[in-house]
Scaffold this motif. Structure first.
Motif, PDB file in Angstrom:
ATOM      1  N   GLY A 319       0.817  -1.206   0.000  1.00  0.00           N
ATOM      2  CA  GLY A 319       0.000   0.000   0.000  1.00  0.00           C
ATOM      3  C   GLY A 319       0.852   1.259   0.000  1.00  0.00           C
ATOM      4  N   LEU A 320       0.182   2.403   0.081  1.00  0.00           N
ATOM      5  CA  LEU A 320       0.862   3.695   0.047  1.00  0.00           C
ATOM      6  C   LEU A 320       0.630   4.453   1.342  1.00  0.00           C
ATOM      7  CD1 LEU A 320       0.003   5.030  -3.521  1.00  0.00           C
ATOM      8  CD2 LEU A 320       2.158   4.105  -2.733  1.00  0.00           C
ATOM      9  N   PRO A 321       1.632   5.169   1.822  1.00  0.00           N
ATOM     10  CA  PRO A 321       1.410   5.999   3.002  1.00  0.00           C
ATOM     11  C   PRO A 321       0.376   7.078   2.712  1.00  0.00           C
ATOM     12  CG  PRO A 321       3.526   6.490   1.985  1.00  0.00           C
ATOM     13  CD  PRO A 321       3.005   5.267   1.312  1.00  0.00           C
ATOM     14  N   GLY A 322      -0.559   7.237   3.620  1.00  0.00           N
ATOM     15  CA  GLY A 322      -1.564   8.282   3.471  1.00  0.00           C
ATOM     16  C   GLY A 322      -2.677   7.974   2.503  1.00  0.00           C
ATOM     17  N   ARG A 323      -2.758   6.741   2.036  1.00  0.00           N
ATOM     18  CA  ARG A 323      -3.842   6.339   1.131  1.00  0.00           C
ATOM     19  C   ARG A 323      -4.619   5.206   1.817  1.00  0.00           C
ATOM     20  NH1 ARG A 323      -2.955   8.968  -3.946  1.00  0.00           N
ATOM     21  NH2 ARG A 323      -1.521  10.618  -3.364  1.00  0.00           N
ATOM     22  N   MET A 324      -5.699   5.546   2.466  1.00  0.00           N
ATOM     23  CA  MET A 324      -6.494   4.599   3.249  1.00  0.00           C
ATOM     24  C   MET A 324      -5.575   3.792   4.174  1.00  0.00           C
ATOM     25  SD  MET A 324      -9.622   5.211   2.627  1.00  0.00           S
ATOM     26  CE  MET A 324     -10.681   3.823   3.008  1.00  0.00           C
ATOM     27  N   GLU A 325      -4.674   4.515   4.810  1.00  0.00           N
ATOM     28  CA  GLU A 325      -3.692   3.892   5.701  1.00  0.00           C
ATOM     29  C   GLU A 325      -4.280   3.758   7.104  1.00  0.00           C
ATOM     30  OE1 GLU A 325       0.911   4.615   7.275  1.00  0.00           O
ATOM     31  OE2 GLU A 325      -0.123   6.139   6.082  1.00  0.00           O
ATOM     32  N   VAL A 326      -4.338   2.537   7.611  1.00  0.00           N
ATOM     33  CA  VAL A 326      -4.879   2.281   8.947  1.00  0.00           C
ATOM     34  C   VAL A 326      -3.770   2.513   9.966  1.00  0.00           C
ATOM     35  CG1 VAL A 326      -5.976   0.614  10.476  1.00  0.00           C
ATOM     36  CG2 VAL A 326      -6.520   0.611   8.025  1.00  0.00           C
ATOM     37  N   VAL A 327      -3.953   3.532  10.792  1.00  0.00           N
ATOM     38  CA  VAL A 327      -2.960   3.908  11.785  1.00  0.00           C
ATOM     39  C   VAL A 327      -3.184   3.152  13.091  1.00  0.00           C
ATOM     40  CG1 VAL A 327      -2.076   5.835  13.162  1.00  0.00           C
ATOM     41  CG2 VAL A 327      -2.663   6.179  10.765  1.00  0.00           C
ATOM     42  N   ARG A 328      -4.426   2.903  13.428  1.00  0.00           N
ATOM     43  CA  ARG A 328      -4.781   2.222  14.679  1.00  0.00           C
ATOM     44  C   ARG A 328      -6.082   1.453  14.451  1.00  0.00           C
ATOM     45  NH1 ARG A 328      -3.731   3.459  20.089  1.00  0.00           N
ATOM     46  NH2 ARG A 328      -1.724   4.189  19.290  1.00  0.00           N
ATOM     47  N   GLU A 329      -6.190   0.274  15.023  1.00  0.00           N
ATOM     48  CA  GLU A 329      -7.402  -0.539  14.883  1.00  0.00           C
ATOM     49  C   GLU A 329      -8.210  -0.620  16.169  1.00  0.00           C
ATOM     50  OE1 GLU A 329      -6.528  -4.336  13.218  1.00  0.00           O
ATOM     51  OE2 GLU A 329      -5.925  -3.519  11.268  1.00  0.00           O
ATOM     52  N   GLU A 330      -7.549  -0.454  17.312  1.00  0.00           N
ATOM     53  CA  GLU A 330      -8.232  -0.544  18.604  1.00  0.00           C
ATOM     54  C   GLU A 330      -7.828   0.626  19.494  1.00  0.00           C
ATOM     55  OE1 GLU A 330     -10.507  -2.656  19.279  1.00  0.00           O
ATOM     56  OE2 GLU A 330     -10.246  -4.043  17.595  1.00  0.00           O
ATOM     57  N   PRO A 331      -8.710   1.117  20.381  1.00  0.00           N
ATOM     58  CA  PRO A 331     -10.098   0.679  20.600  1.00  0.00           C
ATOM     59  C   PRO A 331     -11.060   1.173  19.525  1.00  0.00           C
ATOM     60  CG  PRO A 331      -9.584   2.566  21.979  1.00  0.00           C
ATOM     61  CD  PRO A 331      -8.316   2.202  21.285  1.00  0.00           C
ATOM     62  N   PHE A 332     -10.557   2.078  18.687  1.00  0.00           N
ATOM     63  CA  PHE A 332     -11.328   2.516  17.522  1.00  0.00           C
ATOM     64  C   PHE A 332     -10.352   2.601  16.350  1.00  0.00           C
ATOM     65  CE2 PHE A 332     -10.441   6.145  20.349  1.00  0.00           C
ATOM     66  CZ  PHE A 332      -9.537   6.857  19.581  1.00  0.00           C
ATOM     67  N   ARG A 333     -10.892   2.578  15.156  1.00  0.00           N
ATOM     68  CA  ARG A 333     -10.049   2.582  13.961  1.00  0.00           C
ATOM     69  C   ARG A 333      -9.730   4.016  13.544  1.00  0.00           C
ATOM     70  NH1 ARG A 333     -12.126  -0.490   8.580  1.00  0.00           N
ATOM     71  NH2 ARG A 333     -13.899   0.897   9.002  1.00  0.00           N
ATOM     72  N   VAL A 334      -8.456   4.261  13.235  1.00  0.00           N
ATOM     73  CA  VAL A 334      -8.018   5.571  12.750  1.00  0.00           C
ATOM     74  C   VAL A 334      -7.389   5.365  11.370  1.00  0.00           C
ATOM     75  CG1 VAL A 334      -6.577   7.597  13.165  1.00  0.00           C
ATOM     76  CG2 VAL A 334      -7.565   6.332  15.103  1.00  0.00           C
ATOM     77  N   VAL A 335      -7.897   6.088  10.384  1.00  0.00           N
ATOM     78  CA  VAL A 335      -7.467   5.921   8.998  1.00  0.00           C
ATOM     79  C   VAL A 335      -7.067   7.275   8.427  1.00  0.00           C
ATOM     80  CG1 VAL A 335      -8.135   5.123   6.694  1.00  0.00           C
ATOM     81  CG2 VAL A 335      -9.064   3.981   8.726  1.00  0.00           C
ATOM     82  N   ILE A 336      -5.967   7.298   7.678  1.00  0.00           N
ATOM     83  CA  ILE A 336      -5.506   8.510   7.002  1.00  0.00           C
ATOM     84  C   ILE A 336      -5.685   8.323   5.506  1.00  0.00           C
ATOM     85  CG2 ILE A 336      -3.507   9.958   6.467  1.00  0.00           C
ATOM     86  CD1 ILE A 336      -2.400   9.247   9.200  1.00  0.00           C
ATOM     87  N   ASP A 337      -6.250   9.333   4.846  1.00  0.00           N
ATOM     88  CA  ASP A 337      -6.414   9.248   3.397  1.00  0.00           C
ATOM     89  C   ASP A 337      -6.210  10.620   2.769  1.00  0.00           C
ATOM     90  OD1 ASP A 337      -7.119   7.411   1.131  1.00  0.00           O
ATOM     91  OD2 ASP A 337      -8.646   8.929   0.804  1.00  0.00           O
ATOM     92  N   PHE A 338      -5.781  10.607   1.516  1.00  0.00           N
ATOM     93  CA  PHE A 338      -5.480  11.830   0.779  1.00  0.00           C
ATOM     94  C   PHE A 338      -6.732  12.477   0.180  1.00  0.00           C
ATOM     95  CE2 PHE A 338      -3.353  13.812  -3.117  1.00  0.00           C
ATOM     96  CZ  PHE A 338      -2.860  14.897  -2.412  1.00  0.00           C
ATOM     97  N   ALA A 339      -7.905  11.867   0.370  1.00  0.00           N
ATOM     98  CA  ALA A 339      -9.144  12.360  -0.246  1.00  0.00           C
ATOM     99  C   ALA A 339      -9.290  13.868  -0.029  1.00  0.00           C
ATOM    100  CB  ALA A 339     -10.343  11.623   0.336  1.00  0.00           C
ATOM    101  N   HIS A 340      -9.299  14.626  -1.120  1.00  0.00           N
ATOM    102  CA  HIS A 340      -9.384  16.081  -1.002  1.00  0.00           C
ATOM    103  C   HIS A 340     -10.339  16.683  -2.034  1.00  0.00           C
ATOM    104  CE1 HIS A 340      -6.215  15.176  -3.879  1.00  0.00           C
ATOM    105  NE2 HIS A 340      -6.405  16.372  -4.427  1.00  0.00           N
TER     106      HIS A 340
END
Length: 477
Positions: A319-340
């Motif tokens: 995958g690519l950094p910053g493209r639907m990148e899952v940073v954390r899955e627990e206790p909640f999911r954190v996702v980074i994306d370039f969508a602009h």
């Protein structure tokens, strides 16, 4: 390389040593050749003109200047009709025509260029070829990572040819280039011919502030195919393209997928091609990534790579950094994306909704000095698809941030969405994470892989992933 050698096709010049090329007077060093080019006109701002900075370039050590209108300078000056054309020609000559030593593959499209290019590079590497990658998210030379240059998807001609020269000098044999419509229209990749050209998709309402019309935007992208020996195109684009041999992908195409499954860890599907078929796995979130995978596989097949190896390569793509990148899955999911843009944000939110257990929280902004419709579209999508949005900054540049946020707020109110305004992005990220509950998903959209945050005339260091991890740590998560 001397000035005489570089400018020989255009006239007679002294044999002064030239150490580098520059379009920005601030990047000129002693011994450089400066190109004084007019800026790109856009509706929201008056462009800078390189001619106004020619004397400054000379004072910084430029040994000569190339421009498009009369100038009186204390160094040799070449006036030409098309400065960008000459820039590309001189850049190729300065770097010893590195494009002649490499097999080039070009990728264009409105969405998915970066992912498709990176995936194609991964497939080449996995097949035993030594390949370079030039893309929005950075450069790679084989497996060696290198930062990209500037804020553009495709940098200016001196950087493009410099990239190719480094790939050649490292002994690489192939290079994958993510090629934007701006790069094609502004001749940043002039002089390059591609073994395989890939046209992933086309959204007619993108970049109209630059191209003016959807027709001009499409023509710019189609230039890549005109310069390619073999062509991979989305089946949906055939009607708009001239007759010719194409390998098509997608619905109704020659490379297509069936039995698609979306999971929290990626996609699974059956891949069908003229070379055979097989079950494929791709560890990327979002059904829209299927289009990118089909395009990359098609290019690999046209290059002669075996289908079995391509299937293996899909399954191991990081995958690519910053493209639907899952940073954390627990206790909640954190996702980074370039969508602009509205469309890309909609795709990201719909993708996450499919696997979200709880609420969908969103941190998003809209860039300043860009199409004003973009901010309202982003806000409308956020209001419809997110449970709670935090509207914040995203490269507002010299445009007042308050005006951008108020436009977003007005659009979101009309849609009945829940939102709060948090001008400072760092604070917005923290507030969103603080509001998240177990099972929720928090999407940080707009910045993705980028390493700067533009406030006024400043480009401040920024790393979205580090900001998220820092906030999580401060919250004890």
């Amino acid at each position: 390389m001397t000035l005489k050698d570089l400018l020989a096709p255009y006239g007679s010049f002294p044999a002064l040593p030239v150490r580098g090329l520059a379009l920005d007077s601030r990047r000129v060093e002693p011994g450089f050749l400066f190109f004084a080019l007019p800026g790109v006109p856009l509706p929201h701002r008056k462009p800078l003109d390189g001619h106004d900075f020619a004397l400054e370039a000379v004072q910084r050590g430029a040994v000569a200047v190339v421009g498009e209108r009369p100038l009186a300078l204390p160094v040799p000056y070449l006036q030409v009709e098309d400065g960008r054309q000459v820039l590309a020609e001189v850049a190729a000559r300065f770097h010893g025509h590195p494009e002649r030593a490499l097999v080039l593959l070009g990728v264009t499209g409105s969405k998915g260029k970066s992912t498709t290019a990176a995936l194609l590079h991964h497939l080449l590497q996995g097949s035993g070829l030594r390949a370079a990658l030039l893309s929005t998210v950075g450069w790679r030379f084989g497996e060696e990572e290198a930062p990209g240059v500037g804020h553009f998807t495709t940098p200016e001609a001196p950087e493009v040819y410099g990239f190719l020269a480094r790939a050649r000098d490292l002994g690489l044999t192939h290079a994958v280039l993510e090629v934007s419509s701006h790069a094609l229209a502004l001749k940043r990749v002039e002089g390059l011919g591609y073994r395989v050209g890939v046209f992933v998709n086309f959204y007619p309402d993108d970049h109209l502030d630059f191209h003016g019309t959807a027709e001009a935007y499409f023509r710019a992208k189609a230039l890549l195919l005109e310069r390619s020996e073999k062509r991979v195109v989305n089946r949906a684009l055939l009607k708009a393209l001239p007759p010719g041999p194409y390998l098509t992908f997608g619905e109704g195409g020659e490379v297509f997928a069936t039995r698609l499954e979306e999971t929290p860890r990626g996609l699974a599907f059956t891949l069908h091609t003229p070379w055979g078929e097989g079950r494929a796995r791709l560890p990327l979130l979002g059904a829209y990534n299927l289009e990118n995978a089909l395009a990359a596989v098609g290019a690999g097949l046209l290059l002669g790579l075996p289908l079995e190896g391509l299937l293996e390569g899909l399954a191991t793509f990081p995958g690519l950094p910053g493209r639907m990148e899952v940073v954390r899955e627990e206790p909640f999911r954190v996702v980074i994306d370039f969508a602009h843009t509205g469309k890309s944000l909609e795709a990201a939110l719909l993708t996450l909704r499919k696997t979200a257990e709880g609420r969908l929280l969103l941190v998003v902004g809209a860039a300043g000095e860009r199409d004003v419709n973009r901010r309202t579209e982003i806000a409308k999508v956020a209001a419809r698809l997110a449970d709670l949005s935090f509207f914040t900054e995203e490269d507002h540049r010299t445009e007042p941030l308050e005006a951008i946020l108020e436009a977003m707020a007005e659009a979101a109110r009309k849609e009945g969405g829940r939102f709060v305004l948090v001008p400072d992005r760092r604070e917005a990220i923290r507030k969103a994470l603080e509001a998240a509950r177990p099972g929720d998903t928090v999407l940080l959209a707009g910045k993705g892989h980028e390493r700067t945050l533009e406030r006024g005339s400043l480009a401040l260091p920024w790393n979205e992933k580090e900001e998220a991890l820092r906030a999580l740590a401060e919250l004890g998560l």
